[in-house]
Design a protein around this motif. Structure first.
Motif, PDB file in Angstrom:
ATOM      1  N   THR A   1      63.297  -3.545  46.230  1.00 52.00           N
ATOM      2  CA  THR A   1      64.014  -4.301  45.198  1.00 52.00           C
ATOM      3  C   THR A   1      64.673  -3.328  44.222  1.00 52.00           C
ATOM      4  N   TYR A   2      65.957  -3.517  43.977  1.00 53.88           N
ATOM      5  CA  TYR A   2      66.702  -2.725  43.001  1.00 53.88           C
ATOM      6  C   TYR A   2      67.052  -3.610  41.804  1.00 53.88           C
ATOM      7  N   SER A   3      67.072  -2.997  40.624  1.00 52.10           N
ATOM      8  CA  SER A   3      67.428  -3.725  39.403  1.00 52.10           C
ATOM      9  C   SER A   3      67.890  -2.724  38.349  1.00 52.10           C
ATOM     10  N   ARG A   4      68.485  -3.239  37.294  1.00 48.86           N
ATOM     11  CA  ARG A   4      68.965  -2.366  36.227  1.00 48.86           C
ATOM     12  C   ARG A   4      67.785  -1.877  35.385  1.00 48.86           C
ATOM     13  N   PRO A   5      67.644  -0.566  35.201  1.00 46.29           N
ATOM     14  CA  PRO A   5      66.583  -0.047  34.334  1.00 46.29           C
ATOM     15  C   PRO A   5      66.726  -0.574  32.908  1.00 46.29           C
ATOM     16  N   LYS A   6      65.603  -0.665  32.202  1.00 42.43           N
ATOM     17  CA  LYS A   6      65.613  -1.203  30.845  1.00 42.43           C
ATOM     18  C   LYS A   6      66.395  -0.320  29.885  1.00 42.43           C
ATOM     19  N   GLU A   7      66.313   0.998  30.071  1.00 43.19           N
ATOM     20  CA  GLU A   7      67.037   1.918  29.202  1.00 43.19           C
ATOM     21  C   GLU A   7      68.343   2.339  29.872  1.00 43.19           C
ATOM     22  N   ASP A   8      69.440   2.286  29.128  1.00 43.46           N
ATOM     23  CA  ASP A   8      70.753   2.611  29.690  1.00 43.46           C
ATOM     24  C   ASP A   8      70.827   4.039  30.217  1.00 43.46           C
ATOM     25  N   ARG A   9      70.084   4.951  29.600  1.00 44.40           N
ATOM     26  CA  ARG A   9      70.149   6.351  30.043  1.00 44.40           C
ATOM     27  C   ARG A   9      69.546   6.555  31.425  1.00 44.40           C
ATOM     28  N   HIS A  10      68.798   5.558  31.918  1.00 40.04           N
ATOM     29  CA  HIS A  10      68.193   5.656  33.239  1.00 40.04           C
ATOM     30  C   HIS A  10      69.018   4.958  34.323  1.00 40.04           C
TER      31      HIS A  10
END
Length: 439
Positions: free
Chosen positions: A282-291
């Motif tokens: 499963t792929y998803s957007r990390p919580k922190e933008d820098r990641h």
């Protein structure tokens, strides 16, 4: 001369997972186009070498004079170089539309935004299995219209399947799941394991397969079943199942001469699959933008683990946007003399993969920048050797090709960081762990 070369470039499965990971993190549109009778639409003239000549007999029952043969003016299914002709035909058209190839993947193309197509487009093609990414649905539809004007086919819309894997996307949650549930069920049914009792690990903890268990004369029944299982597991490891990497690496060493213990180990993998049919990535957007779209991973080795050669085993996992995109479990090609040296060799193998991933992401418009990729390692000596140019007695004999790891650390492409052995994900790719550690 029938043909010069039959090789057709296709993207690595890693490249496909990276594109899906980016689509999930950035909420991009991800569509596909299905070519109708794709090979017939290819042109022999697109090949970089001399165009081949192929002749076929008239179809059975067709009224034709004796001795007449037909020349194939276009590639047909069954001709070795047909896929190659399709690739170069598609590549020539893509470049005429303003695309450029990725430097590391000949079947991945990138197009920058312009007045005609005002948003960037990413595309990969595994022969005729396509992935097309764009942030704007209008631009994407316009590009697909252009493609279907050149190639006959159908607009399949959102990607729901890729190379036999189910793609399950939830745009509201920002997740994309990649699974092989249907394929696994077919494999279990093929081997009559659908109703078997599940186990929690793919290998019995602590077990090491050895040549000592190979019979003097191979039983063809055992060999046929063993090879079928290993072949089925190979596709799973290639696409969505890093948890099977170590087991597959062990089993694949004995396909020429499997014994009863080897077959027992192979059947255990099937029992493990019974309980993990729905498992995938499963792929998803990390919580922190820098990641977002930033690589990180784990690397480990098991020192002198192979009982037949006393060579160590390398395992690594590299993740992007909360899911693994690249992994490997492999016996090392050289004999190491300490656990630190084995870890150093493993980290260098991981470093080679990081270079490939860096360059691919750079071409796709997501450079890793000046921050090094963090790789977690549980051996302090290995980390020290990667950071300090010492010529200590215990390390001066290491093959010089391994020392490029120091160059990567020095050039800030990669940074090894200490983690506890119990927290090292790659540990599961180097040995058969007990259930609590494996889970």
């Amino acid at each position: 001369e029938a043909y010069v070369d039959a090789f057709a470039p296709v993207p690595r499965s890693t490249a496909g997972r990276i594109l899906m990971s980016i689509a999930a993190a950035l909420n991009l549109e991800m569509h596909c186009v299905d070519f109708s009778q794709a090979f017939i639409q290819a042109e022999w003239s697109a090949l970089p070498e001399k165009a081949p000549q192929f002749f076929i007999l008239p179809p059975s029952g067709w009224d034709e004079e004796s001795g007449v043969v037909y020349e194939c003016l276009r590639p047909l299914y069954g001709i070795p170089s047909s896929a190659r002709a399709l690739h170069f035909t598609l590549d020539a058209w893509m470049k005429s539309e303003g695309f450029k190839q990725s430097g590391f993947e000949d079947s991945v193309w990138i197009r920058a935004a312009d007045e005609r197509l005002p948003h960037a487009i990413l595309m990969s093609a595994h022969i005729d299995d396509t992935l097309i990414l764009c942030e704007d649905i209008g631009t994407l539809q316009k590009f697909k219209t252009l493609m279907l004007q050149r190639f006959e086919g159908t607009d399949e819309g959102d990607v729901t399947e890729y190379l036999g894997c189910k793609v399950i996307r939830d745009r509201s949650k920002g997740t994309l799941c990649l699974r092989q549930s249907a394929y696994i069920r077919k494999v279990l049914a093929f081997h009559n394991f659908t109703d078997a009792n599940p186990v929690k690990t793919p290998m019995e903890p602590g077990v090491r397969l050895s040549k000592r268990d190979c019979p003097a004369v191979v039983d063809p029944v055992i060999q046929d079943e063993y090879r079928a299982i290993v072949g089925h597991v190979s596709f799973m490891v290639q696409m969505t199942r890093p948890d099977l990497s170590f087991t597959f690496a062990e089993l694949s060493k004995f396909v020429q001469c499997p014994g009863v213990p080897h077959l027992k180990a192979a059947r255990r993998v099937l029992a493990y699959l019974v309980g993990t049919v729905e498992q995938g990535i499963t792929y998803s957007r990390p919580k922190e933008d820098r990641h977002v779209n930033r690589l990180f991973g784990w690397v480990d080795s098991d020192y002198a683990a192979d009982p037949d050669t006393r060579r160590s085993v390398t395992g690594y996992v590299v993740s992007l946007n909360n899911g693994p995109v690249s992994w490997k479990a492999k016996r090392q090609s050289c004999t190491t003399l300490s656990s630190a040296e084995a870890e150093f060799v493993a980290a260098s193998m991981c470093g080679q993969e990081v270079i490939y991933l860096h360059n691919l992401l750079l071409d796709l418009g997501h450079p890793q920048g000046n921050r090094p990729t963090t790789i977690y390692e549980d051996n302090a000596s290995c980390i020290l050797m990667s950071e300090n140019p010492v010529n200590a007695e215990r390390s001066r004999h290491i093959d010089t090709r391994i020392y490029f790891l120091r160059d990567m650390v020095r050039d800030k492409l990669l940074k090894l960081r200490k983690c506890a052995g119990t927290q090292n994900v790659a540990d599961a790719l180097t040995k058969s762990l007990p259930a609590p550690s494996f889970l």
